[in-house]
Design an enzyme around this catalytic site. Structure first.
Site, PDB file in Angstrom:
ATOM      1  N   LYS A 250      41.321  70.818 -41.300  1.00  6.71           N
ATOM      2  CA  LYS A 250      39.863  70.737 -41.228  1.00  6.71           C
ATOM      3  C   LYS A 250      39.271  72.096 -40.891  1.00  6.71           C
ATOM      4  CE  LYS A 250      39.992  65.970 -39.876  1.00  6.71           C
ATOM      5  NZ  LYS A 250      39.712  64.906 -38.979  1.00  6.71           N
TER       6      LYS A 250
HETATM    7  N1  GLU Z   1      38.453  58.403 -36.959  1.00  4.39           N
HETATM    8  C1  GLU Z   1      39.801  58.575 -37.424  1.00  4.39           C
HETATM    9  C2  GLU Z   1      39.901  59.927 -38.103  1.00  4.39           C
HETATM   10  O1  GLU Z   1      38.880  60.494 -38.472  1.00  4.39           O
HETATM   11  C3  GLU Z   1      40.115  57.471 -38.415  1.00  4.39           C
HETATM   12  C4  GLU Z   1      41.528  57.128 -38.566  1.00  4.39           C
HETATM   13  C5  GLU Z   1      41.671  55.775 -39.234  1.00  4.39           C
HETATM   14  O2  GLU Z   1      41.337  55.675 -40.410  1.00  4.39           O
HETATM   15  O3  GLU Z   1      42.068  54.812 -38.569  1.00  4.39           O
HETATM   16  O4  GLU Z   1      40.985  60.445 -38.262  1.00  4.39           O
END
Ligand code: GLU
Length: 479
Positions: A250
């Protein structure tokens, strides 16, 4: 059979990373290819990382790439709220239930005590100290307003096992796991807790996410089991690499959806390319619309091994999409980039767009391809040296006055007329037309590579500018 429900659960970071977009796409494709629902849930429990406008970035990138969700914060649905920060009471209720079931416990340990648990190697594992506090003491301390967290109670021995549809049977020994925090002292849940509660309450049947969650999934399964809930089906997706050793992270700004759009990649090409990062359809076709992807999508086409993000391939695919555009569509897509170039206001942008259409892979390169059209500048005279056409600067010196004479006599400066007239003149004078056009093109552009031949360039520049540039080049050659 149960209706398939998948979700995309991003944290609002302020940009749509291509890895995230791929997770969203596969979740969307899986749902749609099974006639199911695709849900958007915002995971914003880490309030310290709050970024203004970040949720809009998620809405917009999904919609722009055609991944329309059936339920989500901005469109509603029967399982809301779809934003985790609005679900605090729900988590509190289920955390209490889990404590009653023995799957979690209150913890009052201070930072100092936690730090003292660090071993010689710098590793730290919580020692379940608060699990053994008498119930009355826990109640008294909570009533007294002492800050606490809620931790998951993970068995100290045994092995957990589950099936992942991509990676097969995953076994993890419980002693590799820790009693992680489920509810923080501010009452907010951690991902570890919220993902389970939400996936269950939102009726998610298939959890699709990155491999980084493969080894923590046993913790989530313990909670499903403790609550007596059915575990979802797990589909973990292979890592995307930047190259052989580095993950596409990222942190690399260039891996964001918006950045690629701004660089001049078409949204359809981006989403198509992202689809190929870990999946291939049975027929191995690479260029696909979203509805073709839905038709072809199947889990057995997903690979276990990491895929490498290859911008060269994305460029190629983008070029394919660009060539497939109609003339007007291309002009509209290219317009912001044409307007950024120095030719804006000087030449007919539509005409330039026509020349560029078959010669452009990435729209962002348009300005550098045409900026020179605005003004000719001294250039490298070795451009005249061309073996195939038997030209060099001496030949150019001799021929340019002739070319100027011919051009001066032509009034209709359309490409066709210029081409025919000059070809005829060359034949009459016994000059090879290849040599004439080579020299003329260099003389009026000063460029080795141009988005069209000599007469196309002259038609674009117009008579006056063309003749002025020939004079400029004669001067340059005679210096
Ligand atoms: N909020 C988590 C992330 O952005 C999501 C992971 C999931 O899909 O369970 O990595």
């Amino acid at each position: 059979m149960k209706r398939v429900r998948t979700r995309f659960a991003p944290s609002p970071t302020g940009f749509m990373h291509l890895g995230g977009l791929r997770t969203a796409l596969y979740a969307y494709l899986y749902a749609k290819s099974n006639g199911g629902d695709f849900i958007l849930r915002i995971e914003d429990t880490d309030q310290q990382r709050y970024v203004e406008g970040a949720i809009d970035v998620i809405y917009n990138s999904l919609k722009e790439s055609g991944l329309y969700y059936d339920e989500g914060p901005d469109i509603g649905g029967n399982y809301g709220p779809y934003v985790q920060s609005e679900r605090k009471e729900i988590y509190a209720e289920y955390a209490k239930k889990l404590i009653d079931l023995g799957g979690a416990y209150y913890c009052f340990c201070s930072k100092e005590r936690l730090e003292s648990l660090t071993d010689a190697n710098g590793n730290r594992k919580y020692d379940k100290h608060c699990l053994h506090l008498p119930k009355e003491e826990v109640e008294r301390r909570i009533a007294a307003g002492e800050p606490y967290v809620i931790r998951q109670n993970i068995p100290t021995e045994g092995t957990s096992s589950y099936e992942d549809l991509i990676y097969g049977t995953i076994n993890v020994d419980y002693d590799e796991l820790e009693d992680n925090i489920l509810i923080k002292s501010d009452g907010m849940p951690t991902y570890n807790f919220a993902n389970v509660i939400d996936d269950h309450l939102m009726g998610i049947t298939h959890v699709i996410r990155g491999t980084e969650y493969l080894s923590s999934t046993p913790k989530y399964n313990l909670m499903y089991d403790a609550f007596g809930w059915e575990r979802p089906v797990y589909i973990h997706l292979p890592t995307i690499m930047k190259d052989a050793t580095r993950k596409l992270s990222k942190r690399y700004g260039d891996a964001n959806f918006d950045d690629f759009v701004n660089k001049g990649y078409l949204k359809e090409a981006i989403i198509n390319y992202v689809a190929l990062l870990g999946w291939a359809p049975k027929d191995n076709v690479e260029k696909m619309t979203l509805s073709e992807m839905i038709e072809k999508f199947s889990l057995d086409g997903i690979s276990k091994s990491p895929s490498i993000f290859d911008e060269v391939k994305l460029r190629w695919l983008n070029g394919e999409y660009i060539r497939a555009l109609g003339e007007e569509e291309f002009y509209e897509a290219a317009l912001p980039f044409l307007q950024k170039s120095k030719v804006n206001g000087k030449y007919d942008l539509k005409k330039i767009a026509k020349l560029l259409h078959g010669r452009t892979e990435v729209l962002g390169e348009i300005p550098e391809k045409i900026d020179w059209l605005a003004e000719i500048e001294p250039y490298d005279l070795s451009l005249y040296d061309n073996k195939k056409n038997k030209t060099d600067r001496e030949v150019a010196k001799n021929l340019l006055p002739e070319i100027k004479k011919y051009l001066a006599e032509i009034d209709d400066f359309s490409n066709d007329n210029l081409y025919q007239t000059l070809s005829a003149k060359a034949a009459e004078a016994g000059i090879k037309s290849g040599a004439l056009f080579w020299i003329m093109r260099i003389a009026i552009t000063g460029q080795g590579v141009t988005p069209g031949g000599a007469t196309e360039m002259a038609a674009l520049l117009g008579k006056e500018e063309t003749l002025e540039r020939i004079d400029f080049s004669m001067d340059l050659l005679n210096k």
